[in-house]
Design a protein around this motif. Sequence first.
Motif, PDB file in Angstrom:
ATOM      1  N   SER A 192      -1.381   7.235  68.917  1.00 13.73           N
ATOM      2  CA  SER A 192      -0.972   8.294  68.612  1.00 13.73           C
ATOM      3  C   SER A 192      -2.163   8.124  67.223  1.00 13.73           C
ATOM      4  CB  SER A 192      -0.191   8.606  68.327  1.00 13.73           C
ATOM      5  OG  SER A 192       0.054   8.871  70.069  1.00 13.73           O
ATOM      6  N   ALA A 193      -1.517   7.406  65.971  1.00 19.58           N
ATOM      7  CA  ALA A 193      -1.646   7.168  64.748  1.00 19.58           C
ATOM      8  C   ALA A 193      -3.120   6.755  64.123  1.00 19.58           C
ATOM      9  CB  ALA A 193      -1.104   5.605  64.740  1.00 19.58           C
ATOM     10  N   GLU A 211       1.397  12.813  78.471  1.00 18.49           N
ATOM     11  CA  GLU A 211       0.544  14.316  77.912  1.00 18.49           C
ATOM     12  C   GLU A 211       0.133  13.165  76.292  1.00 18.49           C
ATOM     13  OE1 GLU A 211       3.627  16.263  77.318  1.00 18.49           O
ATOM     14  OE2 GLU A 211       3.893  17.145  79.301  1.00 18.49           O
ATOM     15  N   ARG A 212       1.007  12.205  76.089  1.00 16.51           N
ATOM     16  CA  ARG A 212       0.336  12.291  74.456  1.00 16.51           C
ATOM     17  C   ARG A 212      -0.733  11.332  74.738  1.00 16.51           C
ATOM     18  NH1 ARG A 212       4.931   9.194  71.808  1.00 16.51           N
ATOM     19  NH2 ARG A 212       3.338   9.182  69.908  1.00 16.51           N
ATOM     20  N   LYS A 217      -6.644  11.475  74.335  1.00 17.42           N
ATOM     21  CA  LYS A 217      -7.803  11.212  74.997  1.00 17.42           C
ATOM     22  C   LYS A 217      -8.823  12.690  74.386  1.00 17.42           C
ATOM     23  CE  LYS A 217     -10.252  11.092  79.145  1.00 17.42           C
ATOM     24  NZ  LYS A 217     -10.394  11.628  79.154  1.00 17.42           N
ATOM     25  N   THR A 218      -8.438  13.318  74.563  1.00 14.03           N
ATOM     26  CA  THR A 218      -8.902  15.002  74.182  1.00 14.03           C
ATOM     27  C   THR A 218      -9.906  14.705  72.539  1.00 14.03           C
ATOM     28  OG1 THR A 218      -7.616  15.860  75.731  1.00 14.03           O
ATOM     29  CG2 THR A 218      -9.426  17.612  74.648  1.00 14.03           C
ATOM     30  N   ASP A 221     -12.531  12.279  72.603  1.00 12.40           N
ATOM     31  CA  ASP A 221     -13.695  12.555  72.726  1.00 12.40           C
ATOM     32  C   ASP A 221     -14.412  13.522  71.873  1.00 12.40           C
ATOM     33  OD1 ASP A 221     -13.078  11.457  75.225  1.00 12.40           O
ATOM     34  OD2 ASP A 221     -12.958  13.682  76.342  1.00 12.40           O
ATOM     35  N   ALA A 222     -13.533  14.506  71.348  1.00 13.31           N
ATOM     36  CA  ALA A 222     -14.499  15.960  70.400  1.00 13.31           C
ATOM     37  C   ALA A 222     -14.921  14.713  68.932  1.00 13.31           C
ATOM     38  CB  ALA A 222     -12.972  16.484  70.405  1.00 13.31           C
ATOM     39  N   ARG A 223     -14.218  13.810  68.515  1.00  9.12           N
ATOM     40  CA  ARG A 223     -14.596  12.633  67.540  1.00  9.12           C
ATOM     41  C   ARG A 223     -15.779  12.248  68.231  1.00  9.12           C
ATOM     42  NH1 ARG A 223      -8.965  10.519  64.785  1.00  9.12           N
ATOM     43  NH2 ARG A 223      -8.276  12.372  64.514  1.00  9.12           N
ATOM     44  N   TYR A 224     -15.780  11.027  69.048  1.00  8.95           N
ATOM     45  CA  TYR A 224     -16.645  10.341  69.630  1.00  8.95           C
ATOM     46  C   TYR A 224     -17.999  11.281  69.283  1.00  8.95           C
ATOM     47  CZ  TYR A 224     -19.408   7.380  72.765  1.00  8.95           C
ATOM     48  OH  TYR A 224     -20.862   6.517  73.238  1.00  8.95           O
TER      49      TYR A 224
END
Length: 563
Positions: A192-193, A211-212, A217-218, A221-224
């Motif tokens: 999370s950090a 959930e965290r 992961k979401t 994924d977006a950052r990747y």
Amino acid sequence: MKKRLIITNILMVFVSLLALLCAASLIVFGVKRNDGEKELRNYLSVACQYYDADSSLNTAQSTVSLLYNSDSDLRLTIIASDGTVLADTSGEIEENHLSRPEIQNPGTIYYRYSETLKENMMYLAAKDIGAEGTLAYVRVALSQADVESIVYSLLGWGGLAIVLITGLSGLAIDLVVRHSMKPLQEQVGKLSAIVGEKTDDGHDDIKELSERIDTAKTLLDARYKEVQKEKAKTDYLIDQISQGLIVIDGLGFIKMMNHAATKVFGLSKDESYGKEYRFLTNDERFLLNVKKAIENGEGSSFDYKIGPLTCLLTLSPLEGVWGEGGRHGVALLVLDVSEKRRLELAKRDFFANASHELKSPLTAIIGYQEMIQEGLITKPEEIKDATERTLKEAKRMNQIIIEMLSLSKLESREKKEIRPISLKKIIEDFLLSHEGAIKNEHLHVRVTLDDFEVPMAEEDAENLISNLLDNAIKYNRPSGTLEIILSKETKQFVVGDSGIGIAPEDKERIFERFYRVDKAKSKALGGTGLGLAIVKHICLDYGFLIALESTLGVGSKFTVYFR
Ligand code: ADP
């Protein structure tokens, strides 16, 4: 989620233990009952053997006393055939017992509540026929209180144990779950950090942790995807640069190579990525300079020959993320300088040749003039001859300088006045002005000239035509042929001669500056070695093609293809 896990586990433990306790109770109950039934049958058989309704000795009362003495828990009842109780271990009984089920069905064991003894009892009865045929019933009964008390205490203590064990197991499961989730919690906190999410150690529920993880992961994924997009943009830009670029890390591994660099080194990006820099080449100077850049942070710049190319390699040491443990990364810039170096070499050669070409006539002129000045030549005819030679050398010098100027003008690419030029006219003018030379050599001239115009600068058109025709006359043989074709249809200018011809190995070289197959012959004929260089330059400038067919001793044919 965690609560549910613990509750499920507690329930499972509870239900399992309860089932175990029930099974144990049933077994104990069954065994005890079985033992009781056997005991009951034994007592009944003893009582039946002893009692005789027709005997004055073995009376009902004596039988009841006998068995009561051997087991006070046993109840024995002797009942007459009409149901009257003759004797009973529990005292006098008025009530008629004929309707009792065990009396109705002798031999079958019955369990029921005894109103007389106020407890659950097990009953078994048998018919007894006395020595003289009198029928009576013998009934035995055993209290169920023992069996019930064992089963009840088993259930009571067992239930208590189940509650205790379930409680303890709940605590143990909670402890284990808490302990085993700690590393997972820590990892999720770190994750999370990384993605910039709030880290809250209070969350220990598996569902929340999952959930965290999903959120992280979401975000990852977006950052990747974003990073990939940026990388693709950067790669595209780097690939558009005409200069080659290779990046080597501090450990000597190739980490980046753009399109231009892959072309120079003949390797694909995939082939080279992650390989050691030695994979690029085994050129010693290259390897040494890269080593120095990595180990000492020394930059360098040097020419590197690879196949037909000459490249200027510039090594710049990189620090920061590219360096590691005092070592440096290296940015390797690859610039194709083949043309530049070729021109530099040509220029050097040209100056050396030009100086040499100018020096020889000048030396001759000075020599003749000094001989006249110092009175070494005194005779008028000798002086005339020296003057003529001086003039000839001076003219040759002049011609060299004129042609050098023509070349330099062509190279300077200064703006020319281009207009449609009639080549036919220029050819005819040339032939007219060289009529003397043609006649002297008895050359047979065959001319086929279409009249058409080519867009050119007039000076260039004259240079192109005069140099080719001049050579066809100079290098012809006496009484040879000179064929000139100007074809409008094929857009060709052909100059053919039946002269000395050119050897295959000289065909390319005769277009070089100052190159002459036979220097002495060229000199004697007033040649400079620059004519065909000028012709080639003009053709290049206008995009014309020039072809040469020649056989040594037979003749040559130059063809210019206009666009
Ligand atoms: P040059 O002033 O010596 O004629 P060019 O550049 O015009 O210089 O020609 C270069 C060389 O090519 C000549 O010296 C000659 O050896 C050869 N050459 C050119 N044209 C012909 C030709 N038509 N036949 C034979 N050799 C030729």
